[in-house]
Design an enzyme around this catalytic site. Structure first.
Site: not given
Length: 347
Positions: A183, A309
């Site tokens: 993507g 993260h």
């Protein structure tokens, strides 16, 4: 932002009437909408200009019961990945017209239920593509060249005499790089990695959508990649796709990097495979669960680099994400469509 005809907008969101679900600009001026913001670390002055804003009274993740209580009469919610916008909340927030989430992912939102009820959704695509791609490459290099391990050796006295093969890592030059999920982020990562002169860049996707790089089957991606970078979204087909069986199909000296979603990789299976000496190293910016338990076996392995993260964690990108979510809320309350809403018009 672009305006749509009333028929086009409301048919796409399955709305019954203008008055029941959206504010016109004049209505916003005379009757200020109520907006809930689930995190108090974000500057939402733009929302305060157009509505009455209520903010999570505490720092960090909003308590579920507090979220349900404070969302009862709101017209819009500014939320994070940690806030579940599900049937329970939607039943509770009967006036809700738009949800703006400060994230690209929307696993925390029941999209079908929102669309059924005429609740618009806005995410933050594109804003964080380059920042996540940069971190992905940084993590790949740190993992392949054993940088965290080397820092620890320098700090703790392990650095003594020069040794020919001490802390040697792997080169990208001449290697085969595999991308799972080509993507926006996957392609940006592949484009940046070209400057390191890999022999091949291969990928696996739902379909061979990128002509610049070589499309291969998932099996061939596993068996041929020296570096395998996970950039795919989380969906029923990808959850735990990197399980023990598939991890063992990878080259014994391969490097795995995941900056997409933690639930694509089975953490326990990964620990088992790494402990057995299969795979050279692993770099994770995402885990399952998050935060990741500090007593998990992966934290005990020197060849596993785990970050909390932070792939989109640059000031400019986080500001951009917040503004894009606010764009969606402002647009949704006026019966318009912002850039971050377009993906959901296709669903």
């Amino acid at each position: 932002m672009r305006s749509l005809s009333l028929y086009s907008l409301f048919s796409r969101y399955r709305l019954n009437s203008v008055a029941s679900r959206h504010f016109s600009l004049s209505a916003m001026q005379s009757q200020r909408p109520k907006i809930l913001v689930t995190n108090n670390a974000v500057n939402v002055d733009r929302l305060r200009q157009i509505g009455d804003v209520a903010v999570n009274p505490k720092s960090g993740v909003m308590d579920r019961q507090v979220l349900l209580e404070m969302s009862k009469n709101v017209d819009a919610i500014f939320c994070l990945l940690t806030d579940k916008i599900d049937t329970e909340l939607l039943d509770n927030a009967k006036n809700l017209k738009v949800v703006g989430t400060m994230s690209v992912g929307y696993e925390h939102i029941d999209v079908k239920e929102c669309q059924k009820r005429g609740v618009a959704i806005c995410t933050t695509p594109d804003v964080l593509t380059e920042t996540v791609s940069e971190l992905t490459i940084a993590l790949l290099l740190a993992t392949a060249r054993r940088i965290p391990e080397s820092i620890n050796e320098a700090k703790t006295g392990g650095w003594s005499e020069w040794k020919p093969y001490w802390l040697c890592g792997k080169d990208i030059r001449g290697s085969t790089i595999g991308i799972f999920g080509m993507g926006r982020i996957g392609k940006s990562t592949a484009d940046k990695l070209k400057v390191f002169s890999p022999k091949r860049i291969i990928y696996n996707n739902r379909s061979p959508s990128c002509k610049q790089y070589e499309y291969v089957s998932f099996h061939d991606l596993l068996t041929q990649s020296d570096f395998l970078v996970v950039c795919a979204s989380s969906n029923p087909q990808t959850v735990n796709i990197f399980n023990e069986a598939n991890l063992r199909k990878m080259k014994k000296d391969a490097v795995l990097v995941n900056t997409s979603r933690g639930n694509l990789v089975s953490m326990d299976d990964l620990a088992k495979v790494l402990s057995d000496g299969h795979l050279f190293a692993v770099g994770l910016d995402v885990t399952n669960p998050e935060p990741f338990p500090i007593d998990h076996a992966l934290f005990k392995l020197k060849n596993c680099v785990i970050l909390p993260h932070i792939s989109s964690a640059s000031i400019a990108t986080r500001d951009g994400m917040a503004n894009m979510a606010m764009d969606g809320i402002i647009a949704g309350l006026k019966g318009e469509v912002s850039e971050g809403m377009k993906e959901f018009l296709k669903k």
